[in-house]
Design a protein around this motif. Structure first.
Motif, short mmCIF file in Angstrom:
data_model
loop_
_atom_site.label_atom_id
_atom_site.label_comp_id
_atom_site.label_asym_id
_atom_site.label_seq_id
_atom_site.Cartn_x
_atom_site.Cartn_y
_atom_site.Cartn_z
N LYS A 285 -88.87 31.78 68.67
CA LYS A 285 -89.66 31.49 68.41
C LYS A 285 -89.86 31.92 67.30
O LYS A 285 -90.92 30.91 65.90
N GLU A 286 -89.45 32.79 66.28
CA GLU A 286 -89.49 33.19 64.55
C GLU A 286 -89.26 32.06 64.50
O GLU A 286 -89.55 31.21 63.32
N LEU A 287 -87.49 31.74 64.15
CA LEU A 287 -86.95 30.79 63.78
C LEU A 287 -88.05 28.93 64.09
O LEU A 287 -87.50 28.82 62.85
N MET A 288 -88.21 28.99 65.05
CA MET A 288 -88.66 27.97 65.01
C MET A 288 -89.63 27.28 64.29
O MET A 288 -90.37 25.98 63.46
N GLU A 289 -90.38 29.12 63.91
CA GLU A 289 -91.34 28.63 62.82
C GLU A 289 -91.31 28.33 61.35
O GLU A 289 -92.15 28.44 60.20
N VAL A 290 -89.68 28.94 60.91
CA VAL A 290 -89.57 28.83 59.92
C VAL A 290 -88.41 28.18 59.44
O VAL A 290 -88.93 28.07 57.99
N ASP B 211 -87.03 24.01 59.61
CA ASP B 211 -87.98 22.51 59.46
C ASP B 211 -87.17 22.04 60.57
O ASP B 211 -85.90 22.71 60.91
N LYS B 212 -87.93 21.07 61.24
CA LYS B 212 -87.23 20.99 62.98
C LYS B 212 -85.93 20.12 62.64
O LYS B 212 -84.70 20.07 63.64
N LYS B 213 -85.83 19.32 61.29
CA LYS B 213 -85.26 18.53 61.45
C LYS B 213 -83.68 18.82 61.54
O LYS B 213 -82.39 19.13 61.34
N ASP B 214 -84.01 20.33 61.11
CA ASP B 214 -82.89 22.01 61.02
C ASP B 214 -82.61 22.69 62.02
O ASP B 214 -81.39 22.74 62.43
N TRP B 215 -83.26 22.50 62.78
CA TRP B 215 -83.16 22.79 64.41
C TRP B 215 -81.30 23.35 64.48
O TRP B 215 -80.92 23.61 65.27
N PHE B 216 -80.85 21.33 65.43
CA PHE B 216 -80.51 21.35 65.86
C PHE B 216 -78.81 21.82 64.82
O PHE B 216 -78.00 22.50 65.69
N GLU B 217 -78.78 21.62 64.03
CA GLU B 217 -77.95 22.11 63.29
C GLU B 217 -77.77 23.71 62.42
O GLU B 217 -76.61 24.18 62.11
#
Length: 210
Positions: free
Chosen positions: A163-168, A170-176
């Motif tokens: 949850k914290e990582l999803m907040e900090v 950018d969504k475009k970087d979530w996969f990588e």
């Protein structure tokens, strides 16, 4: 440095060092990925790949796993550890996939979380790598360790870290992001003896600077 700026800078730097960072598990379809990910709990990806090389020749579909003899399946995956529980999870999950989803691994987080042996980490891995659906960030030991050391998160529980990582991030970087963390965690920021002097993130790492 602001934590969001730091997160962006971390991704930018690691992307240059590990341009080919990706999932290490080998698979050819969503069922194989689901099984491999369940097997990867408390087990190195290399060992899982060794096991699945034979396993996926023997069990080709969700129905094959659903009909498998439990003791035989457990023996087939023994070297991955916790093999009796993992065999039970795989057989029960595939039984549900056959009965409820016509043999196709479901494509939503809620449906995946209803399968035995599947928590958010596994669901995120399957959704993103099998279907291109990025619903969150899988938190494994590397992601947890590096995110804490770098000062991106304060939590210790995987779901709170996610949850914290999803907040900090950018969504475009979530996969990588998790695969960059894994690559760096294996090569430089190891659990016992991190090579801090060689690290390209040391100037923005909370653990190194503290």
């Amino acid at each position: 440095m602001d934590v969001k700026k730091k997160a962006k800078e971390i991704v930018k730097r690691l992307r240059k060092v590990y341009p080919d960072a990706k999932i290490a598990l080998r698979f050819e379809n969503p069922v194989q990925l689901l099984v491999a990910t369940i097997l990867s709990a408390q087990c190195k990806d290399e060992r899982v790949n060794d096991v699945t090389e034979k396993l996926f020749k023997k069990y080709k579909t969700a129905e094959d796993f659903a009909k498998a003899d439990l003791e035989e399946l457990a023996e087939d995956i023994k070297s991955t550890g916790f093999y009796k529980q993992k065999a039970k999870y795989i057989k029960e999950a595939c039984k549900i996939i056959v009965e409820r989803y016509h043999g196709e691994v479901p494509k939503t987080m809620d449906e995946l979380l209803e399968l035995p042996g599947v928590a958010r980490k596994t669901a995120n891995i399957v959704l993103a790598n099998a279907y291109g659906i990025v619903d969150g960030i899988p938190v494994d030991t590397h992601v947890r360790r590096l995110s804490q050391r770098l000062g991106l998160v304060k939590s210790k529980q995987p779901e709170k870290i996610e949850k914290e990582l999803m907040e900090v991030l950018d969504k475009k970087d979530w996969f990588e992001f998790p695969y960059l963390m894994q690559a760096h965690g294996r090569k430089i920021c190891t659990s016992k003896k991190p090579k801090c002097e060689e690290c390209i993130l040391k100037d923005i790492c909370d653990a190194y600077l503290s």
